[in-house]
Scaffold this active site. Sequence first.
Site, PDB file in Angstrom:
ATOM      1  N   ASN A  94      -4.980   0.601   0.144  1.00 17.19           N
ATOM      2  CA  ASN A  94      -3.729  -0.149  -0.029  1.00 17.19           C
ATOM      3  C   ASN A  94      -3.111  -0.616   1.284  1.00 17.19           C
ATOM      4  O   ASN A  94      -2.552  -1.717   1.367  1.00 17.19           O
ATOM      5  CB  ASN A  94      -2.724   0.674  -0.839  1.00 17.19           C
ATOM      6  CG  ASN A  94      -2.362   1.985  -0.169  1.00 17.19           C
ATOM      7  OD1 ASN A  94      -3.195   2.638   0.463  1.00 17.19           O
ATOM      8  ND2 ASN A  94      -1.111   2.392  -0.307  1.00 17.19           N
ATOM      9  N   GLU A 153      -2.541  13.653   1.594  1.00 20.40           N
ATOM     10  CA  GLU A 153      -1.380  12.838   1.208  1.00 20.40           C
ATOM     11  C   GLU A 153      -1.771  12.089  -0.053  1.00 20.40           C
ATOM     12  O   GLU A 153      -2.627  11.202  -0.012  1.00 20.40           O
ATOM     13  CB  GLU A 153      -0.999  11.885   2.346  1.00 20.40           C
ATOM     14  CG  GLU A 153       0.400  11.312   2.201  1.00 20.40           C
ATOM     15  CD  GLU A 153       0.446  10.085   1.304  1.00 20.40           C
ATOM     16  OE1 GLU A 153       0.909  10.237   0.142  1.00 20.40           O
ATOM     17  OE2 GLU A 153       0.032   9.014   1.733  1.00 20.40           O
TER      18      GLU A 153
END
Length: 487
Positions: free
Chosen positions: A155, A253
Site C-alpha cells: 500500500n 505491524e
Amino acid sequence: MAASRALLTLENFIGGKFLPCNSYLNSYDPSTGEVYCRVPDSGKEEIEAAVEAARAAFPGWSSRSPQERSQVLHRLADLLEQSLEELAQAESKDQGKTITLAKTMDIPRSVQNFRFFASSILHHTSECTQMDHLGCLHYTVRAPVGIAGLISPWNLPLYLLTWKIAPAIAAGNTVIAKPSELTSVTTWMMCRLLEKAGVPAGVVNIVFGTGPQVGEALVSHPEVPLISFTGSQPTAERIMQLSAPHCKKLSLELGGKNPALIFEDANLEECIPTTVRSSFANQGEICLCTSRIFVQKSIYNEFLKRFVEATRMWKVGVPSDPSANMGALISKAHLEKVRSYIKRARMEGAQILCGEGVDNLNLPPRNQTGYFMLPTVITDIKDESCCMKEEIFGPVTCVVPFDSEEEVIQRANSVKYGLAATVWSSNVGRVHRVAKRLQAGLVWTNCWLIRELNLPFGGMKSSGVGREGVKDSYEFFTEIKTITVKH
C-alpha cells in the site's frame, strides 16, 4: 514477443549486484489491468545468496561509527530527493495511488525516513549506575543484532520499506528485504542509488518474490535473527510459527478497524473534510484509515448529509491526473474482495448512500478495465456486521449513531483490532478522557495522520506486536548488554 520485450524487467539486488532470476511474475498496472512489469519469482536459493552477502558485509558495516553510517544515510536521502519526480511517477503507476499523493506523501516520507534515522542514531545514550559499597560500576552498551529480515506491504511501498531499512542499517545491521511482489518497482529504483550513496555491497539486499517462496525462506532462515513485518494478521501468524523454533525478535505491524468518535460539540467544518480524507485517502488502502464512524445522535443527520455530499465531491480518476483524489485499487482480486463486503452489507439490510452501485464512475476507455471504485458510505448497519468487524482495506466506511460517551467507547473497543482512532470534540476534558480509554496504539483528536516520528507507532490486540519510532526501532534493531566493572 514485442509486448514481452517492452515490459520492465526487475532483478534482485544481492551483494551490491543486480542478478537475474530463473522465473518471473507478472505485475499489473492497476489503472488499466494490463501487465507492464516482470518481477523475479525468487526462492530459497536467492535468500541463501542474500544471507551470504549480508553475513560478509556485517563485520565491516557494524564496526563503522554512528557518524559514518549517518553520513551514508544522508547521502542516500539526498539521492532519493533528487529522484523524487521519477520515483513518484513510478509509485503511482505501480500501486495505483494518485501522482499527487506519491509526490506529497510517499516519496517525501521515504526521504525523511533516512534523514530522521541518520540524525537520531547520533543521539542515543546508555545507562550507568554505581554500587559504591561493593566498588562496582554498571553500564549498558547496545550492539546491532546481525542480519535483519524486512517484509513490507503493497500500500505504501517505498514509504514503509525505508521506515524499516533506515533504522536497521543506521544501527549497524545488514538487511535482506522483501517488498510486495505487487509493488516492487521503486525499491528496485532505490537499489540503483545505493552504491552512489556509499552503501557497501551486501549491507542492503533486496529479494523479490512471493510470501510463500521468499518470505518463508527469509523468516525461517536460522541466520536471520529478527524480522520486521508490516501486513496482514494471517501472514503474521505464519511468521510467528516459523520464527518460534529460532526465538527470533519480531516486530509486527498489522491491520486496523479504526473508529472515529464524533461528539455533538465537534467542529464539523474541520471534521467532515478530514474524516473524508481519513476514510478514503490512498483508496482506503492505509492501515490507519477510518472505517467506522460513530456520530452522536443529536448531529447524526446533519453530519451524514454533509459527509455524503463531501464524499461525492472526491474525484476518482486516472492516477496520473493531478486533480484526482483517488486512483485505482491494487489488484482485481482486492477490488472483488472490497466489493464483496458491500454486497454482504446490502444482504444484511444496510443502506449504501453513495459510491459502489449507487453512483456512476466515468473513466477514459483505456482505464475501464482498471481496478477503480467510488468511495462508498454505508449506514443502517449493525455493529456485528462483517463490515464493522473486519478490515476491508478499501474506500468503504460505515456511519452509525451513538447516544453516550460510555456507549461509544465500548462499541469502538468491541473489535479485535486496536491500531488507531480519532476523536472529535471541543471539550478538552472529554478528549483526554476518551483517548485514555480507547484500545488503540494511536489516538488523534481533532486531526488525522499527523505523525511525530520520535514517538512510538504500533497497535494493540490483533493490530500487532512491538512499536516503531526513534527509541523503539533502535531498541528493536540492537541487543542490549549490561557490563559490570569491579574496581
